[in-house]
Design a protein around this motif. Structure first.
Motif, PDB file in Angstrom:
ATOM      1  N   PRO A  67       5.541  80.668  10.956  1.00  0.00           N
ATOM      2  CA  PRO A  67       5.449  79.430  11.240  1.00  0.00           C
ATOM      3  C   PRO A  67       5.311  78.155   9.889  1.00  0.00           C
ATOM      4  O   PRO A  67       5.735  77.250  10.159  1.00  0.00           O
ATOM      5  N   LYS A  68       4.694  78.656   9.007  1.00  0.00           N
ATOM      6  CA  LYS A  68       4.523  78.032   7.919  1.00  0.00           C
ATOM      7  C   LYS A  68       5.723  77.605   7.321  1.00  0.00           C
ATOM      8  O   LYS A  68       5.870  76.362   6.797  1.00  0.00           O
ATOM      9  N   PHE A  69       6.748  78.524   7.132  1.00  0.00           N
ATOM     10  CA  PHE A  69       7.830  78.371   6.594  1.00  0.00           C
ATOM     11  C   PHE A  69       8.833  77.467   7.589  1.00  0.00           C
ATOM     12  O   PHE A  69       9.188  76.330   6.923  1.00  0.00           O
ATOM     13  N   ILE A  70       8.697  77.281   8.752  1.00  0.00           N
ATOM     14  CA  ILE A  70       9.343  76.535   9.845  1.00  0.00           C
ATOM     15  C   ILE A  70       8.790  74.960   9.581  1.00  0.00           C
ATOM     16  O   ILE A  70       9.373  74.243   9.358  1.00  0.00           O
ATOM     17  N   LYS A  71       7.466  74.955   9.453  1.00  0.00           N
ATOM     18  CA  LYS A  71       6.829  73.625   9.304  1.00  0.00           C
ATOM     19  C   LYS A  71       7.202  72.995   7.728  1.00  0.00           C
ATOM     20  O   LYS A  71       7.456  71.789   7.767  1.00  0.00           O
ATOM     21  N   ALA A  72       7.518  73.930   6.797  1.00  0.00           N
ATOM     22  CA  ALA A  72       7.676  73.446   5.297  1.00  0.00           C
ATOM     23  C   ALA A  72       9.256  73.202   5.463  1.00  0.00           C
ATOM     24  O   ALA A  72       9.504  72.018   4.961  1.00  0.00           O
ATOM     25  N   LEU A  73       9.917  73.846   6.251  1.00  0.00           N
ATOM     26  CA  LEU A  73      11.486  73.476   6.319  1.00  0.00           C
ATOM     27  C   LEU A  73      11.743  72.035   7.036  1.00  0.00           C
ATOM     28  O   LEU A  73      12.354  71.269   6.234  1.00  0.00           O
ATOM     29  N   ILE A  74      10.934  71.978   8.019  1.00  0.00           N
ATOM     30  CA  ILE A  74      11.345  70.697   8.813  1.00  0.00           C
ATOM     31  C   ILE A  74      10.707  69.667   8.019  1.00  0.00           C
ATOM     32  O   ILE A  74      11.308  68.304   7.839  1.00  0.00           O
ATOM     33  N   ALA A  75       9.401  69.481   7.328  1.00  0.00           N
ATOM     34  CA  ALA A  75       8.664  68.605   6.497  1.00  0.00           C
ATOM     35  C   ALA A  75       9.685  68.214   5.330  1.00  0.00           C
ATOM     36  O   ALA A  75       9.852  67.186   5.071  1.00  0.00           O
ATOM     37  N   GLY A  76      10.254  69.332   4.765  1.00  0.00           N
ATOM     38  CA  GLY A  76      10.975  69.193   3.273  1.00  0.00           C
ATOM     39  C   GLY A  76      12.277  68.647   3.646  1.00  0.00           C
ATOM     40  O   GLY A  76      13.115  67.877   2.911  1.00  0.00           O
ATOM     41  N   GLU A  77      13.002  69.190   4.758  1.00  0.00           N
ATOM     42  CA  GLU A  77      14.567  68.841   5.018  1.00  0.00           C
ATOM     43  C   GLU A  77      14.966  67.871   6.269  1.00  0.00           C
ATOM     44  O   GLU A  77      15.941  67.399   6.132  1.00  0.00           O
ATOM     45  N   ASP A  78      14.037  67.818   7.382  1.00  0.00           N
ATOM     46  CA  ASP A  78      14.592  67.152   8.544  1.00  0.00           C
ATOM     47  C   ASP A  78      12.984  66.878   9.425  1.00  0.00           C
ATOM     48  O   ASP A  78      13.046  67.505  10.292  1.00  0.00           O
ATOM     49  N   ARG A 224       5.171  66.543   0.855  1.00  0.00           N
ATOM     50  CA  ARG A 224       5.754  66.279   2.339  1.00  0.00           C
ATOM     51  C   ARG A 224       4.796  66.831   3.194  1.00  0.00           C
ATOM     52  O   ARG A 224       4.576  66.184   4.596  1.00  0.00           O
ATOM     53  N   LEU A 225       4.629  68.191   3.221  1.00  0.00           N
ATOM     54  CA  LEU A 225       3.392  68.702   4.033  1.00  0.00           C
ATOM     55  C   LEU A 225       2.078  68.004   4.144  1.00  0.00           C
ATOM     56  O   LEU A 225       1.410  67.742   5.089  1.00  0.00           O
ATOM     57  N   LYS A 226       1.731  67.379   2.774  1.00  0.00           N
ATOM     58  CA  LYS A 226       0.365  66.598   3.005  1.00  0.00           C
ATOM     59  C   LYS A 226       0.681  65.239   3.689  1.00  0.00           C
ATOM     60  O   LYS A 226      -0.339  64.921   4.351  1.00  0.00           O
ATOM     61  N   ASP A 227       1.829  64.558   3.315  1.00  0.00           N
ATOM     62  CA  ASP A 227       1.904  63.423   3.930  1.00  0.00           C
ATOM     63  C   ASP A 227       2.114  63.458   5.292  1.00  0.00           C
ATOM     64  O   ASP A 227       1.902  62.534   6.129  1.00  0.00           O
ATOM     65  N   GLU A 228       2.749  64.832   5.797  1.00  0.00           N
ATOM     66  CA  GLU A 228       2.803  64.844   7.401  1.00  0.00           C
ATOM     67  C   GLU A 228       1.368  65.471   7.925  1.00  0.00           C
ATOM     68  O   GLU A 228       1.572  65.683   9.257  1.00  0.00           O
ATOM     69  N   SER A 229       0.525  65.449   7.264  1.00  0.00           N
ATOM     70  CA  SER A 229      -0.780  65.928   7.748  1.00  0.00           C
ATOM     71  C   SER A 229      -0.916  67.430   8.127  1.00  0.00           C
ATOM     72  O   SER A 229      -1.525  67.578   9.003  1.00  0.00           O
ATOM     73  N   ILE A 230       0.058  68.030   7.802  1.00  0.00           N
ATOM     74  CA  ILE A 230       0.089  69.555   8.151  1.00  0.00           C
ATOM     75  C   ILE A 230      -0.885  70.502   7.289  1.00  0.00           C
ATOM     76  O   ILE A 230      -1.447  71.212   7.744  1.00  0.00           O
ATOM     77  N   ILE A 231      -0.981  69.997   5.974  1.00  0.00           N
ATOM     78  CA  ILE A 231      -1.980  70.512   5.127  1.00  0.00           C
ATOM     79  C   ILE A 231      -2.757  69.549   4.713  1.00  0.00           C
ATOM     80  O   ILE A 231      -2.310  68.253   4.625  1.00  0.00           O
TER      81      ILE A 231
END
Length: 823
Positions: A67-78, A224-231
């Motif tokens: 799930p970490k990769f899925i979230k990173a993918l969406i945050a970084g690409e779409d 992007r993960l930080k900006d989306e408040s995921i990390i």
């Protein structure tokens, strides 16, 4: 007014975009996940040993991805992937604005769905073929992305995307990249590794995990993960500063000689249409553990040979280029004789350097591995292994191999110093791998006849004319043969009851849905109805090859300790060396498995190093692999039929009653005080009431005559062979052996008469220096036989007396030197 403008713009765009909508409708969505599926190769224990593919890919389910990769993918690409209809209009307007401003696409703005559409249907390649602009291609991509979203769920789209996207370094799909860069399954990816892989997607050649610019791409995804408040900010700071560590364990693409054989066999078992689909599960007879051990052993052993101080050839470690390597090569083949299944296949030292297959394509002189076939041909023609033959130096020019210089047979017993033992039995010669007596036997029996009989075991001499078939050089194993054929020929010789099976590696092929496409049924183990004579010949040769290790006189007796735990198994082996030490072989079996090893050069005819013997070069590899098989495979036990077994005295060749190698002799030798180990082998049972030259049914009270001890050997012209150096021992050697009272070797003797009458015109060249030979006769005996003046002039200094000893006194020399003889 603004509403009218918006409507007008919408109508205009719909008219302009309509052709691209229509194009998008033409694509077959059922092909969206039509990716190349790798064909997986399994060994006999269902271990994966390699893959056949063009694109290194291994599809996975979305649930198998972290799930970490899925979230990173969406945050970084779409970021709005789960919200839009395949097109991110906010991002699209930003891209359009920049395009109008700069007249070029400075940002991608593509959604994951658009990237999927572009890659699945080769839109860039198609636009180039049609001569379309980048904008036109982009419009097709947008329309197709919307259509995909209408027909598939978001999770399906994401799974299609993850299994298709390129991550650089030849990795296609998330699993291939995860294993290739970090050595772990996609489900195990952490934040750092996920950000690394997502950062690679935009430009794998520039931002891949192995590139210097990679950290900046990874940091951008973490941001992007930080900006989306995921990390959190603290996590971001810690991950940003963390060390970038690779642990590469990529999916193995089989690039070896074995792979080529499997691919060829695969193509022959299925249709072209099935082959193009890929995704096969290929089950083979290969033992992965043994295959890996063979490759490792070959690599290490050849490296150790190259480290020898007298090795002067190009080294493997120094190879750089595209030409055929000149370094030392080797090949290994192990198979099941009864089924034809190949267990191990090593066609060369390094497939990346050379695709040349030394197992099937390479043909090299068989060397002394041809010796057993010479004796087998003689036995097949009613010969007997207790026949006597003379072991003495032979002029190499008579045989005519290589430069023709020197004395023949320095390499036969695979020892640095030649050992000549005078009048010996053929069995003794065979288990000691002696060249001189073997050549004598071959010439006496007829070279052409030997070659003719050998064809029954698989040799093919049909390309030789009548004159060539009589050349003595073939007796030293000069005819080239491949490793594969050599192994088959040995099987024909040692297992005549089992016909050669078609060799194969694949026994079952399933498609990607695990439906059976092909299955090879194990053949019924049949037996040939061979003549009894052929089976007896086989038993005698098998016994000899076994005795080379376990008999006190065997030339491989140093292997005895290694193989003693398996002495009762069906073990046969022959090491081999060519006359110029350019090729070495070890061929043998632990029934029902046979193994062949070859070591040499591609160009051939180059001495590996002086005295490069088969037992030292190819032998250790054979021993290690066969020891593994002896411990891990079911091996046949030796079967000895004592009804067809005869024991003879190693000195007189007279029959005894012993079935062991104990220090027992015939009654005749006991009366003279001799002791010697026995030889025991298969022989046609003689008539106890007869006694003849061809039927050694001699009673245990018989007294051996001088003729019986010396033998009566003639060449093909019915001329007696010289045996005058039967027991002459160099005085220097005797003096060196006084303490042990046992001579362990003999130096060659100076030759003063033709070895084969009329066949040695170079008498002056046969003399060997530093030997004590008295040429002038002194007081010949009254009974001296002068029928051959040249021979009668031979005398030597006795090792026990200063008196000159003549030819007719040879019996007393023999009797007085027994305690110094090793036999």
């Amino acid at each position: 007014m603004s509403i009218l403008v918006a409507v007008a713009v919408a109508i205009f765009l719909s008219i302009k975009i309509k052709p691209y909508w229509e194009r998008a409708e033409g694509y077959d969505l059922s092909l969206i996940n039509n990716i190349e599926l790798p064909s997986i190769i399994y060994d006999k224990n269902s271990q994966e040993i390699g893959r056949i593919f063009v694109e290194n890919r291994s599809p996975v389910k979305l649930s198998e991805v972290s799930p970490k990769f899925i979230k990173a993918l969406i945050a970084g690409e779409d970021q709005r992937f789960y919200e839009h209809d395949g097109v991110d209009y906010i991002g699209l307007f930003r891209v359009a604005y920049l395009y109008i401003k700069d007249r070029e696409f400075t940002q991608g703005g593509s959604t994951l769905t658009q990237q999927l559409a572009k890659n699945a249907y080769r839109l860039p390649e198609e636009a180039k073929e049609r001569g379309e602009s980048q904008l036109e291609r982009k419009l097709v991509e947008l329309c197709l992305a919307r259509r995909i979203t209408k027909n598939f769920t978001k999770d399906e789209v994401l799974e299609f995307y993850l299994n298709r996207i390129i991550f650089g370094s030849g990795y296609y799909g998330i699993r291939s990249a995860s294993l290739g860069y970090f050595g772990k399954e996609p489900s195990e990816l952490n934040w750092q590794e996920s950000a690394s892989l997502v950062g690679t997607i935009k430009n794998p050649s520039a931002f891949g995990p192995t590139r210097s610019r990679h950290l900046s791409a990874r940091t951008q995804v973490l941001k992007r993960l930080k900006d989306e408040s995921i990390i959190t900010k603290a996590q971001y700071q810690e991950l940003k500063e963390s060390k970038h560590v690779l642990n590469r364990k990529p999916l193995i693409r089989q690039t070896s000689h074995l792979y080529v054989q499997i691919l060829k066999e695969l193509e022959s078992k299925i249709t072209t249409q099935e082959f193009n689909l890929g995704g096969f599960h290929i089950y083979t007879s290969i033992d992965k553990n043994l295959q890996d051990l063979a490759q490792q052993t070959l690599t290490q052993h050849l490296k150790s040979i190259e480290e020898k101080p007298n090795y002067n050839h190009p080294l493997y470690q120094n190879y750089s280029g595209t030409k055929m390597p000149k370094y030392l090569q080797g090949s290994i083949l192990i198979k099941n004789e009864q089924t034809g299944e190949i267990i191990t296949y090593i066609g060369g030292r390094d497939f990346d350097h050379s695709q040349y297959d030394f197992i099937k394509s390479g043909k090299r002189p068989l060397g002394t591995a041809f010796i057993p076939f010479i004796y087998a041909a003689y036995l097949k023609d009613s010969g007997k292994l207790n026949t006597r033959v003379i072991d003495e130096p032979l002029d190499n020019r008579f045989i005519g191999i290589h430069d023709g210089k020197g004395i023949l047979g320095a390499w036969g017993q695979e020892q640095a110093q030649s050992l000549y033992q005078g009048n010996i039995s053929l069995y003794h010669s065979l288990i000691q791998s002696k060249i001189s007596p073997t050549v004598t036997l071959g010439i006496q029996h007829g070279v052409a006849n030997i070659l003719k009989q050998s064809s029954g075991w698989g040799f093919n001499f049909s390309n030789l004319n009548t004159e060539e078939q009589n050349l003595p050089k073939w007796l030293s194993g000069q005819y080239p043969i491949s490793l594969n054929q050599a192994l088959n020929n040995y099987q024909s010789l040692l297992r005549p009851q089992h016909p050669i099976k078609d060799e194969h590696i694949i026994y079952q092929i399933n498609n990607h849905q695990h439906q059976e496409l092909y299955k090879r049924h194990r053949p019924t183990i049949t037996k040939n109805n061979n003549p009894k004579t052929l089976n007896i010949v086989s038993e005698q040769i098998k016994q000899a090859l076994h005795d080379q290790i376990f008999h006190p006189h065997g030339y491989l007796k140093e292997w005895k300790e290694l193989w003693t735990p398996y002495k009762n198994q069906d073990l046969s082996v022959k090491t081999s060396t060519t006359a110029n030490f350019s090729d070495t072989w070890t061929i043998g079996s632990l029934a029902p498995y046979s193994c062949g090893i070859w070591v040499g050069f591609f160009n051939g005819n180059k001495t590996i190093y002086p005295n490069a013997f088969g037992k030292d070069l190819s032998g250790p590899i054979w021993n290690k692999l066969m020891q593994y098989m002896a411990k891990n495979y079911s091996i046949n036990q030796r079967k000895i039929n004592h009804n067809n077994r005869t024991t003879i005295c190693s000195r007189t060749s007279l029959k005894t009653r012993n079935f062991s190698y104990q220090d027992k002799t015939c009654t005749a030798c006991k009366k003279q005080g001799f002791t010697a180990p026995n030889y025991s082998f298969y022989l046609k049972k003689p008539d106890i009431n007869t006694s003849s030259k061809n039927n050694l049914a001699i009673t245990t009270t018989a007294t051996p005559t001088l003729q019986e001890c010396q033998g009566n050997i003639t060449d093909i012209y019915n001329q007696a062979l010289s045996f005058y150096r039967l027991d002459f021992i160099n005085e220097q050697l005797v003096s060196e052996s006084k303490e042990s009272k046992t001579a362990t070797s003999y130096l060659p003797y100076a030759i003063q008469v033709p070895l084969l009458r009329g066949k040695d015109p170079y008498l002056s060249q046969t003399k060997i220096p530093n030997l004590n030979i008295i040429k002038t006769p002194q007081s010949p005996s009254k009974n001296q036989n002068h029928s051959n003046p040249q021979a009668s002039d031979i005398l030597t200094e006795s090792p026990f007396s200063k008196d000159a000893i003549y030819k007719n006194d040879i019996k007393s020399i023999m009797l007085n030197t027994q305690e110094l003889r090793p036999f």
